[in-house]
Write an enzyme that holds these catalytic residues in place. Structure first.
Site, short mmCIF file in Angstrom:
data_model
loop_
_atom_site.label_atom_id
_atom_site.label_comp_id
_atom_site.label_asym_id
_atom_site.label_seq_id
_atom_site.Cartn_x
_atom_site.Cartn_y
_atom_site.Cartn_z
N MET A 1 17.56 -21.56 54.70
CA MET A 1 16.45 -21.51 53.75
C MET A 1 15.57 -22.76 53.82
O MET A 1 14.37 -22.67 53.68
CB MET A 1 16.98 -21.37 52.32
CG MET A 1 17.44 -19.97 51.96
SD MET A 1 16.08 -18.86 51.57
CE MET A 1 16.22 -17.71 52.92
N GLN A 43 19.00 -20.20 42.54
CA GLN A 43 20.43 -20.28 42.83
C GLN A 43 21.19 -20.98 41.71
O GLN A 43 22.19 -20.47 41.19
CB GLN A 43 20.66 -21.04 44.15
CG GLN A 43 20.26 -20.28 45.40
CD GLN A 43 20.41 -21.13 46.65
OE1 GLN A 43 20.50 -22.36 46.58
NE2 GLN A 43 20.45 -20.50 47.81
N THR A 74 20.55 -18.43 56.74
CA THR A 74 21.24 -19.11 55.66
C THR A 74 22.56 -18.41 55.43
O THR A 74 22.64 -17.18 55.58
CB THR A 74 20.43 -19.07 54.35
OG1 THR A 74 21.28 -19.37 53.23
CG2 THR A 74 19.80 -17.72 54.11
N ASN A 75 23.61 -19.14 55.10
CA ASN A 75 24.88 -18.53 54.75
C ASN A 75 24.89 -18.09 53.29
O ASN A 75 25.23 -16.95 52.96
CB ASN A 75 26.03 -19.51 54.99
CG ASN A 75 26.32 -19.73 56.47
OD1 ASN A 75 27.15 -19.06 57.06
ND2 ASN A 75 25.64 -20.69 57.08
N THR A 76 24.47 -18.98 52.40
CA THR A 76 24.55 -18.74 50.97
C THR A 76 23.83 -17.46 50.55
O THR A 76 24.34 -16.66 49.77
CB THR A 76 23.98 -19.93 50.18
OG1 THR A 76 24.79 -21.08 50.42
CG2 THR A 76 23.95 -19.64 48.69
N CYS A 188 27.17 -23.65 56.33
CA CYS A 188 25.84 -23.91 55.75
C CYS A 188 24.96 -24.34 56.90
O CYS A 188 25.37 -25.18 57.71
CB CYS A 188 25.91 -24.97 54.66
SG CYS A 188 24.27 -25.48 54.06
N THR A 189 23.77 -23.79 56.99
CA THR A 189 22.95 -24.03 58.18
C THR A 189 22.47 -25.47 58.29
O THR A 189 22.02 -25.88 59.36
CB THR A 189 21.74 -23.08 58.19
OG1 THR A 189 21.03 -23.18 56.95
CG2 THR A 189 22.19 -21.65 58.41
N GLU A 190 22.58 -26.25 57.21
CA GLU A 190 22.18 -27.66 57.29
C GLU A 190 23.31 -28.60 57.71
O GLU A 190 23.05 -29.73 58.12
CB GLU A 190 21.63 -28.14 55.93
CG GLU A 190 20.22 -27.69 55.60
CD GLU A 190 20.18 -26.28 55.04
OE1 GLU A 190 19.12 -25.64 55.10
OE2 GLU A 190 21.23 -25.80 54.55
#
Length: 226
Positions: A1, A43, A74-76, A188-190
């Protein structure tokens, strides 16, 4: 995201296409980039239905301009991804699947996902790993989850990487290893901005969902299945 990890997705997709096809080849992509501040507020307010509606609208917009599949980077937000297929009439390439497949191929059974508190605590992610792929899942304890979550939102989503935060992650990972985790999922993509697949000090083999998701998408796009 966040656009910080969008950069990684975009780079990895195009790097893989170039590696396979050579020359000046790259991937035709249509990118919908959100204002992450709006998503983050929804969120943490627990307004997941509203954030899911935003995903559905974005997916529909992408379909209208020619997309053939949806990649939710994004995973979340896969927590509220159920409406994407219905809204867009397109396949959704789930971020957890290529990572789980790679883990199984590598011979691991018990995985330790790092991610936002939402990903680590809600069932949508852990259940996919366990029910679809038969993996056992070990998550950090309450203190560890708070450390991982806070660093993602305060630092990594803003492009900030600190050695102290990396060491904090290593301590959480060490505890997960003691609890039985055989490998680590960067869920998490970050997180790949701080911990990488080459990080020996973390003490566990690392599987980065961002890179594996991007590679799977590139393979799909270059294949004949669609």
């Amino acid at each position: 995201m966040s656009w910080e990890s969008t950069v990684t997705h975009y780079q990895e997709i195009n790097r893989h296409v170039r590696m396979v096809k050579g020359g000046l080849h790259s991937a035709p992509c249509i990118l919908f980039s959100f204002d992450f501040a709006r998503i983050e507020a929804l969120q943490h307010a627990g307004r997941w239905d509203e954030s899911g509606q935003l995903l559905d609208e974005a997916a529909t917009s992408l379909q209208r301009v020619g997309a053939q599949a949806i990649l939710l980077c994004t995973n979340t937000m896969h927590f509220v991804s159920q409406g994407i297929k219905t809204a867009s009439h397109l396949p959704l390439l789930h971020i957890a699947d290529p990572t789980a497949e790679r883990i199984i191929k590598a011979g691991f059974q018990t995985v330790g996902p790092l991610g936002t508190r939402f990903t680590m605590e809600k069932d949508f992610y852990k259940t996919r790993l366990s029910d679809k792929f038969g993996l056992d899942v070990v998550v950090p304890d309450e203190k560890g989850r708070a450390v991982v979550h806070g660093i993602i939102y305060r630092e990594l989503c803003n492009g900030i990487t600190r050695d102290e935060s990396r060491e904090g992650y290593y301590r959480v990972i060490a505890d997960m290893k003691k609890a039985g985790a055989e490998c680590l999922i960067l869920g998490c993509t970050e997180i790949g901005l701080l911990v990488t697949e080459a990080d020996g000090p973390c003490g566990l083999p690392v599987f980065d969902t961002t890179k594996l998701h991007a590679i799977a998408a590139a393979e799909w796009a270059m294949g004949d299945a669609h």
